[in-house]
Motif scaffolding. Structure first.
Motif, mmCIF file in Angstrom:
data_model
loop_
_atom_site.group_PDB
_atom_site.id
_atom_site.type_symbol
_atom_site.label_atom_id
_atom_site.label_comp_id
_atom_site.label_asym_id
_atom_site.label_seq_id
_atom_site.Cartn_x
_atom_site.Cartn_y
_atom_site.Cartn_z
ATOM 1 N N LEU A 49 -2.530 7.224 -1.933
ATOM 2 C CA LEU A 49 -1.281 6.750 -1.424
ATOM 3 C C LEU A 49 -0.242 8.047 -1.477
ATOM 4 N N THR A 50 0.570 7.917 -0.438
ATOM 5 C CA THR A 50 1.686 8.742 -0.241
ATOM 6 C C THR A 50 2.876 8.386 -0.195
ATOM 7 N N TYR A 51 3.892 9.006 -1.020
ATOM 8 C CA TYR A 51 5.008 8.559 -1.336
ATOM 9 C C TYR A 51 6.051 9.569 -0.797
ATOM 10 N N LEU A 71 0.884 -1.147 0.068
ATOM 11 C CA LEU A 71 -0.144 0.047 0.101
ATOM 12 C C LEU A 71 0.692 1.188 -0.002
ATOM 13 N N GLY A 72 1.124 1.906 -1.042
ATOM 14 C CA GLY A 72 2.336 3.031 -1.379
ATOM 15 C C GLY A 72 3.541 2.398 -1.230
ATOM 16 N N VAL A 73 4.349 2.746 -0.491
ATOM 17 C CA VAL A 73 5.851 2.273 -0.106
ATOM 18 C C VAL A 73 5.793 1.334 1.041
ATOM 19 N N ASP A 74 4.665 1.339 1.815
ATOM 20 C CA ASP A 74 4.480 0.227 2.860
ATOM 21 C C ASP A 74 3.838 -0.959 2.544
ATOM 22 N N ALA A 75 3.755 -1.801 3.487
ATOM 23 C CA ALA A 75 2.876 -3.100 3.283
ATOM 24 C C ALA A 75 2.245 -3.373 4.606
ATOM 25 N N TYR A 76 1.378 -4.250 4.418
ATOM 26 C CA TYR A 76 0.329 -4.752 5.387
ATOM 27 C C TYR A 76 0.375 -6.167 5.372
ATOM 28 N N LEU A 77 0.030 -6.710 6.518
ATOM 29 C CA LEU A 77 -0.107 -8.253 6.526
ATOM 30 C C LEU A 77 -1.372 -8.701 6.046
ATOM 31 N N MET A 78 -1.704 -9.741 5.538
ATOM 32 C CA MET A 78 -3.109 -10.350 4.959
ATOM 33 C C MET A 78 -3.156 -11.732 5.355
ATOM 34 N N ASP A 79 -4.317 -12.204 5.129
ATOM 35 C CA ASP A 79 -4.505 -13.820 4.941
ATOM 36 C C ASP A 79 -5.172 -14.280 3.772
ATOM 37 N N VAL A 80 -4.549 -15.436 3.239
ATOM 38 C CA VAL A 80 -4.884 -16.017 2.077
ATOM 39 C C VAL A 80 -5.581 -17.150 2.461
ATOM 40 N N GLU A 81 -6.835 -17.368 2.413
ATOM 41 C CA GLU A 81 -7.735 -18.276 2.823
ATOM 42 C C GLU A 81 -8.259 -19.050 1.790
#
Length: 512
Positions: A337-339, A11-21
């Motif tokens: 998004l912010t860069y 998400l932009g230059v950062d990341a977030y964790l997610m689940d693949v179900e």
């Protein structure tokens, strides 16, 4: 059966964790991906299908549902191929997913089951560590990049079969650790140096001031005067990067796909020099699948715009906001998004269309109206945001052939770093302000008091040359930097006089 694989998305230059179900149920054979998949994520089901067959696994002919949670954020890119494939294998009982507890998985899968690198591996590894995960599995090509994150186990594989064997206890995945101190010493690999530049003492002095205070710089001079040569050496006199700066710069380059193969860290300040035909989206960032532009790729370093008036006007004008704020915000219907974009602008231009206005050795062929039209291609508001306008004359033959040794970049950088140390101490309680160029009006009032003689001089210059309020503040910032280089707490009238001399274009327009 149901399987859940931990993964990450950008998400932009950062990341977030997610689940693949992944859920496999009886019914007509279907493959549905839900959770706002976009582009490459939707196409991933075809890659995963072929990869499982070609790797020797069975693709379940049942009703397969893949949910990407959280489901209200759009997901794009190919990094979810590997977690989807492992989720299908775990849900169908072909592999044991127990070893993936607390592990983030990401990677693109080829049709033969090979693993291919993805963008943003560093951001995802940082997000995994922040969430308390114990490790991350990714393609071997991303291994060096993710390994700079301390406190996180990192495993890399070449193919899907390597990962599956690892799940069953084999040591088929590679791991590595990098020497961060050795990476941060990469500056020693600089291939250009100010010692190569003959003469141009005034230009070198101005560039030292620009580097010391992180001031934007415009070089004005005839063709062949050495403007580009000087600008390309500007990063060699900037202070060495801290680890935090290097990680942030590397994140941006990783998300943009600009890291070299096997590169772990951007330990040298970037130097970006886009061609004047670049679009505004290429410079600022954007597109249907937004990515960082050149101003973000230059974050922490230098953005060099050669032949500044040749850039399209709309392209130059969109730089005004990031030059002030140090960030770029791209707003779309579904996401904003912010860069980061805290860069030093170094630009170069001729003084007139033919390039020889004011050059005693070559007569200028341009009339006054042509010169004014040429200078007007760079707007006043943009020029106001460039602290130093410097005239770079042609180098005399005697200077080119002189035998004296020119000062190397290392010696200049030592003085610059001492001045930056003074500024870091000055702004230690001001988050987001690291150098004199980043000061706002309140900081100038508190930290840059002028003596009466300096104030009178600046007032007279404002009246004669028609400086704007922004130019007034920038002259004071430059004066503060000049005093810092001389290790003086007080700004003098001589500092202000020198700073006024670095407004070449303002003086040229006033004379016209």
């Amino acid at each position: 059966m149901l399987a859940r694989i931990r993964s990450a998305a950008l998400l932009g230059v950062d990341a977030y964790l997610m689940d693949v179900e992944v859920d496999i149920a009886f019914g007509m054979p279907t493959f549905a991906t839900v959770g706002l998949p976009q582009g490459a994520v939707k196409e991933g089901r075809e890659r995963v299908n072929a990869a499982l067959h070609n790797a020797g696994f069975e693709f379940p002919l049942r009703r397969i549902t893949v949910n990407l949670a959280p489901a209200d954020i759009r997901k794009d890119g190919s990094a979810l191929d590997l977690p989807i494939a492992l989720g299908i294998l775990a849900a169908s009982g072909q592999v044991d997913g127990g070893r993936l507890e607390g592990v983030v998985v990401l990677g693109e899968v080829g049709l033969e089951g090979d693993l291919r690198p993805v963008r943003g591996a560093l951001s995802m590894a940082l997000a995994a560590r922040a969430a308390g995960c114990r490790g991350i599995v990714l393609p071997e090509a991303n291994l060096a990049e993710a390994s700079v994150v301390e406190g996180l186990e990192v495993w890399g594989g070449n193919c899907l079969m390597d990962v599956c064997r690892w799940l069953h206890g084999d040591d088929t995945l590679k791991s590595m650790r990098v020497d961060l101190k050795a990476l941060m010493r990469e500056r020693a690999l600089d291939v250009v140096d100010f010692a190569d530049v003959k003469g141009q003492a005034s230009a070198k002095r101005a560039m030292e001031i620009a580097a010391a205070g992180s001031h934007n710089l415009l070089l004005v001079g005839p063709p062949g005067a050495g403007k580009t040569m000087l600008a390309r050496r500007l990063p060699t006199i900037l202070p060495s990067m801290s680890l935090e700066e290097a990680l942030e710069t590397t994140k941006i380059h990783s998300v943009a796909g600009a890291l070299r193969h096997g590169q772990s860290l951007c330990a040298v300040r970037p130097f970006r020099a886009p061609h004047h035909t670049i679009s505004d989206a290429g410079l600022i960032g954007g597109g249907s699948n937004p990515r960082p532009g050149e101003v973000s790729l230059a974050h922490g370093g230098v953005l060099f715009l050669d032949e500044l008036p040749e850039f399209r006007k709309n392209v130059l004008e969109v730089m005004r906001q990031p030059m002030e704020d140090g960030t770029v915000t791209l707003s779309r219907a579904a996401v904003s998004l912010t860069y980061p974009a805290r860069f030093m602008l170094a630009a170069a231009m001729n003084p007139c269309p033919c390039g020889h206005h004011g050059d005693p050795a070559h007569p200028c062929r341009c009339d006054q109206q042509s010169i004014e039209r040429y200078l007007a291609r760079v707007s006043g508001p943009l020029l106001d945001r460039i602290d130093i306008h410097l005239h770079v004359p042609a180098v005399a033959h005697r200077e080119l052939t002189a035998e004296r040794q020119e000062e190397p970049s290392a010696a200049i950088r030592d003085r610059v770093e001492r001045a930056r140390d003074v500024q870091r101490a000055r702004f230690r309680d001001r988050p987001g302000v690291h150098a004199n160029a980043h000061m706002v009006a309140r900081d100038i009032r508190q930290l840059c008091q002028l003596p009466e003689a300096a104030e009178r001089l600046l007032r007279a210059a404002m009246h004669r040359l028609g400086f704007s309020a922004r130019a007034y503040h920038r002259i004071i910032k430059i004066s503060r930097t000049i005093a810092d280089l001389d290790a003086r707490a007080e700004i003098t009238a001589a500092d202000v006089a020198e700073a006024i001399q670095y407004r070449t274009l303002d003086r040229m327009k006033a004379a016209a």
